[in-house]
Design a protein around this motif. Sequence first.
Motif, PDB file in Angstrom:
ATOM      1  N   ASN A 293      -5.690  -4.983  -6.182  1.00 43.27           N
ATOM      2  CA  ASN A 293      -4.808  -5.392  -6.956  1.00 43.27           C
ATOM      3  C   ASN A 293      -3.399  -4.663  -6.823  1.00 43.27           C
ATOM      4  N   MET A 294      -2.414  -5.091  -7.198  1.00 45.71           N
ATOM      5  CA  MET A 294      -0.919  -4.597  -6.997  1.00 45.71           C
ATOM      6  C   MET A 294      -0.595  -4.129  -5.778  1.00 45.71           C
ATOM      7  N   TYR A 295      -0.939  -4.965  -4.599  1.00 43.11           N
ATOM      8  CA  TYR A 295      -0.407  -4.587  -3.147  1.00 43.11           C
ATOM      9  C   TYR A 295       0.816  -5.401  -2.717  1.00 43.11           C
ATOM     10  N   SER A 296       1.080  -6.440  -3.501  1.00 40.03           N
ATOM     11  CA  SER A 296       2.353  -7.365  -2.858  1.00 40.03           C
ATOM     12  C   SER A 296       3.369  -6.782  -3.559  1.00 40.03           C
ATOM     13  N   LEU A 297       4.708  -7.263  -3.149  1.00 35.88           N
ATOM     14  CA  LEU A 297       5.983  -7.294  -3.765  1.00 35.88           C
ATOM     15  C   LEU A 297       5.907  -8.251  -4.945  1.00 35.88           C
TER      16      LEU A 297
END
Length: 285
Positions: free
Chosen positions: A115-119
């Motif tokens: 989770n929450m790894y991309s811009l």
Amino acid sequence: MAMEGYRGFLGLLVSALLVGFLSVIFTLIWVLHYREGLGWDGTALEFNWHPVLVVTGFVFIQGIAIIVYRLPWTWKCSKLLMKSIHAGLNAVAAILAIISLVAVFDFHNARNIPNMYSLHSWVGLTAVILYILQLLLGFFVFLLPWAPLSLRALLMPIHVYSGLLVFGTVIATVLMGVTEKLIFALKNPAYSTFPPEGVFTNTLGLLILVFGALIFWIVTRPQWKRPKEPNSVLLQPNGGAPEGMEGSMAMNFGNMDKSDSELNSEAAARKRNITLDEAGQRSTM
């Protein structure tokens, strides 16, 4: 009260509603026709709720909430009613955005995807948090009658600017998310080969961009701003005439005084003439 440039406003409003509605329809066609449908079972079908809810709530409903004050047919409605409608639409958009986040996290956790790894995820979560804070600020400061007028006047420019900032951020986040999903999902044929799904979804992105541009244009035109409510009649502290009538009443009183003085002067002259006539008659006798 007539709106300046009413026909232009009406044309842009109808265009914005049409483009926004088409964006929602295109999103549904995308997930139902190209992405196998909707579900809530931890699979990709659950993930498909994410674009549907975001476009419906976070884009379309939020856009309508932004321009609801500009509708000239509502100018005769009370400001409290319009505030309630504005807050209600934003609350619905916030709820749909939160559900869309739950669908994404549930899908990622079921598939062991980080989770929450991309811009896209960073900007999207930031937009949701700011949107909820904006909603709470508007509810406690502008909707409830507790905040002093000085505080409202201080926060109103910030409230307007942050609302537009969040809306623009949401549009950018949706475009990033659409591109990211197509890059991950389209392998054979590849996204770079212009497959039908890629062209269709790119068109969806253009519709969302046009919708955002129309909303920004409508809400930033000063001639389409909701007029201020007429001031109530205020009485003077000493119980005198209503404010705004003093000047006319003073002029009337001045004219009355002038007329009275003229009449008094004429009466005094007649009285003097009569007195002289009587004196002349007595002297003759």
